[in-house]
Design a protein around this motif. Sequence first.
Motif, PDB file in Angstrom:
ATOM      1  N   THR A  39       2.139  -9.843  47.188  1.00  0.00           N
ATOM      2  CA  THR A  39       2.617 -10.851  48.129  1.00  0.00           C
ATOM      3  C   THR A  39       2.261 -10.449  49.557  1.00  0.00           C
ATOM      4  O   THR A  39       1.798 -11.278  50.349  1.00  0.00           O
ATOM      5  CB  THR A  39       4.140 -11.055  47.975  1.00  0.00           C
ATOM      6  OG1 THR A  39       4.406 -11.529  46.650  1.00  0.00           O
ATOM      7  CG2 THR A  39       4.669 -12.053  48.994  1.00  0.00           C
ATOM      8  N   TYR A  42      -1.421 -11.125  50.179  1.00  0.00           N
ATOM      9  CA  TYR A  42      -1.711 -12.542  50.398  1.00  0.00           C
ATOM     10  C   TYR A  42      -1.248 -12.992  51.782  1.00  0.00           C
ATOM     11  O   TYR A  42      -1.961 -13.734  52.460  1.00  0.00           O
ATOM     12  CB  TYR A  42      -1.070 -13.413  49.315  1.00  0.00           C
ATOM     13  CG  TYR A  42      -1.800 -13.312  47.989  1.00  0.00           C
ATOM     14  CD1 TYR A  42      -3.147 -13.641  47.891  1.00  0.00           C
ATOM     15  CD2 TYR A  42      -1.147 -12.892  46.844  1.00  0.00           C
ATOM     16  CE1 TYR A  42      -3.833 -13.540  46.690  1.00  0.00           C
ATOM     17  CE2 TYR A  42      -1.812 -12.786  45.639  1.00  0.00           C
ATOM     18  CZ  TYR A  42      -3.156 -13.113  45.561  1.00  0.00           C
ATOM     19  OH  TYR A  42      -3.821 -13.012  44.378  1.00  0.00           O
ATOM     20  N   GLU A  43      -0.085 -12.556  52.197  1.00  0.00           N
ATOM     21  CA  GLU A  43       0.416 -12.941  53.521  1.00  0.00           C
ATOM     22  C   GLU A  43      -0.521 -12.451  54.625  1.00  0.00           C
ATOM     23  O   GLU A  43      -0.757 -13.153  55.601  1.00  0.00           O
ATOM     24  CB  GLU A  43       1.828 -12.403  53.747  1.00  0.00           C
ATOM     25  CG  GLU A  43       2.881 -13.065  52.873  1.00  0.00           C
ATOM     26  CD  GLU A  43       2.947 -14.568  53.041  1.00  0.00           C
ATOM     27  OE1 GLU A  43       2.884 -15.049  54.191  1.00  0.00           O
ATOM     28  OE2 GLU A  43       3.048 -15.275  52.021  1.00  0.00           O
ATOM     29  N   ALA A  45      -3.667 -12.000  54.275  1.00  0.00           N
ATOM     30  CA  ALA A  45      -4.995 -12.589  54.100  1.00  0.00           C
ATOM     31  C   ALA A  45      -5.167 -13.888  54.881  1.00  0.00           C
ATOM     32  O   ALA A  45      -6.265 -14.185  55.359  1.00  0.00           O
ATOM     33  CB  ALA A  45      -5.269 -12.845  52.621  1.00  0.00           C
ATOM     34  N   TYR A  46      -4.115 -14.688  55.015  1.00  0.00           N
ATOM     35  CA  TYR A  46      -4.272 -16.001  55.652  1.00  0.00           C
ATOM     36  C   TYR A  46      -4.853 -15.940  57.060  1.00  0.00           C
ATOM     37  O   TYR A  46      -5.761 -16.723  57.383  1.00  0.00           O
ATOM     38  CB  TYR A  46      -2.956 -16.777  55.628  1.00  0.00           C
ATOM     39  CG  TYR A  46      -2.711 -17.393  54.276  1.00  0.00           C
ATOM     40  CD1 TYR A  46      -3.379 -18.546  53.880  1.00  0.00           C
ATOM     41  CD2 TYR A  46      -1.839 -16.803  53.380  1.00  0.00           C
ATOM     42  CE1 TYR A  46      -3.180 -19.091  52.627  1.00  0.00           C
ATOM     43  CE2 TYR A  46      -1.635 -17.343  52.128  1.00  0.00           C
ATOM     44  CZ  TYR A  46      -2.303 -18.490  51.756  1.00  0.00           C
ATOM     45  OH  TYR A  46      -2.119 -19.021  50.517  1.00  0.00           O
ATOM     46  N   ILE A  64      -7.314 -18.165  47.398  1.00  0.00           N
ATOM     47  CA  ILE A  64      -6.103 -17.422  47.761  1.00  0.00           C
ATOM     48  C   ILE A  64      -4.870 -18.183  47.285  1.00  0.00           C
ATOM     49  O   ILE A  64      -3.950 -17.598  46.712  1.00  0.00           O
ATOM     50  CB  ILE A  64      -6.038 -17.187  49.288  1.00  0.00           C
ATOM     51  CG1 ILE A  64      -7.132 -16.228  49.740  1.00  0.00           C
ATOM     52  CG2 ILE A  64      -4.664 -16.637  49.684  1.00  0.00           C
ATOM     53  CD1 ILE A  64      -7.295 -16.133  51.260  1.00  0.00           C
ATOM     54  N   SER A  65      -4.859 -19.486  47.498  1.00  0.00           N
ATOM     55  CA  SER A  65      -3.692 -20.289  47.143  1.00  0.00           C
ATOM     56  C   SER A  65      -3.464 -20.340  45.638  1.00  0.00           C
ATOM     57  O   SER A  65      -2.323 -20.264  45.176  1.00  0.00           O
ATOM     58  CB  SER A  65      -3.851 -21.702  47.700  1.00  0.00           C
ATOM     59  OG  SER A  65      -3.891 -21.659  49.107  1.00  0.00           O
ATOM     60  N   TYR A  67      -4.447 -18.064  43.348  1.00  0.00           N
ATOM     61  CA  TYR A  67      -3.993 -16.754  42.863  1.00  0.00           C
ATOM     62  C   TYR A  67      -2.586 -16.429  43.360  1.00  0.00           C
ATOM     63  O   TYR A  67      -1.787 -15.841  42.640  1.00  0.00           O
ATOM     64  CB  TYR A  67      -4.985 -15.656  43.227  1.00  0.00           C
ATOM     65  CG  TYR A  67      -6.200 -15.705  42.340  1.00  0.00           C
ATOM     66  CD1 TYR A  67      -6.095 -15.408  40.981  1.00  0.00           C
ATOM     67  CD2 TYR A  67      -7.445 -16.075  42.834  1.00  0.00           C
ATOM     68  CE1 TYR A  67      -7.196 -15.476  40.155  1.00  0.00           C
ATOM     69  CE2 TYR A  67      -8.550 -16.145  42.001  1.00  0.00           C
ATOM     70  CZ  TYR A  67      -8.422 -15.842  40.666  1.00  0.00           C
ATOM     71  OH  TYR A  67      -9.504 -15.914  39.840  1.00  0.00           O
ATOM     72  N   ARG A  68      -2.258 -16.860  44.561  1.00  0.00           N
ATOM     73  CA  ARG A  68      -0.897 -16.663  45.064  1.00  0.00           C
ATOM     74  C   ARG A  68       0.090 -17.489  44.241  1.00  0.00           C
ATOM     75  O   ARG A  68       1.204 -17.055  43.962  1.00  0.00           O
ATOM     76  CB  ARG A  68      -0.826 -17.046  46.535  1.00  0.00           C
ATOM     77  CG  ARG A  68       0.483 -16.677  47.191  1.00  0.00           C
ATOM     78  CD  ARG A  68       0.372 -16.918  48.697  1.00  0.00           C
ATOM     79  NE  ARG A  68       1.527 -16.431  49.393  1.00  0.00           N
ATOM     80  CZ  ARG A  68       2.576 -17.188  49.713  1.00  0.00           C
ATOM     81  NH1 ARG A  68       2.589 -18.463  49.381  1.00  0.00           N
ATOM     82  NH2 ARG A  68       3.596 -16.682  50.356  1.00  0.00           N
ATOM     83  N   PRO A 117      -0.172 -20.869  54.142  1.00  0.00           N
ATOM     84  CA  PRO A 117       0.007 -20.662  52.702  1.00  0.00           C
ATOM     85  C   PRO A 117       0.412 -21.946  52.007  1.00  0.00           C
ATOM     86  O   PRO A 117       1.174 -22.752  52.546  1.00  0.00           O
ATOM     87  CB  PRO A 117       1.136 -19.628  52.630  1.00  0.00           C
ATOM     88  CG  PRO A 117       1.124 -18.936  53.942  1.00  0.00           C
ATOM     89  CD  PRO A 117       0.666 -19.972  54.937  1.00  0.00           C
TER      90      PRO A 117
END
Length: 120
Positions: A39, A42-43, A45-46, A64-65, A67-68, A117
């Motif tokens: 998590t 991902y945060e 990565a944006y 990304i979205s 897989y998140r 996200p």
Amino acid sequence: IYLPLEDLERFHYPAEDLAAGVYNREFLLLMQFEIERATGFYERAYPLLEMVEPESRPALWTLISIYRGILRTIERNRGNVFSREAALTEMEKLEVLLQAAKMRLRHKAGLKPGWQPFHG
């Protein structure tokens, strides 16, 4: 095995248990740790989307979205990846694609796309 062996050792969860699909306290703790770590990735990565060529941003945001979203499904299932498949529904996938298309159109119109996200 897609989990770091050092993490399996740290949580006292043998690779053999993973192969056998053993869902126990050790596995739950391991998955909680991995979910929190992923998590965070991902945060972080944006904001990097702005560093990618504009034409590539919608595709990267979509990946990304998705897989998140799969990670969120795993989280909702308390890390139990053995009892059901961790996947987005067809509707969730469609929502991701529509949101990416909307952001792409905003970019082409000279507006800030707002690479946020996806929350489904």
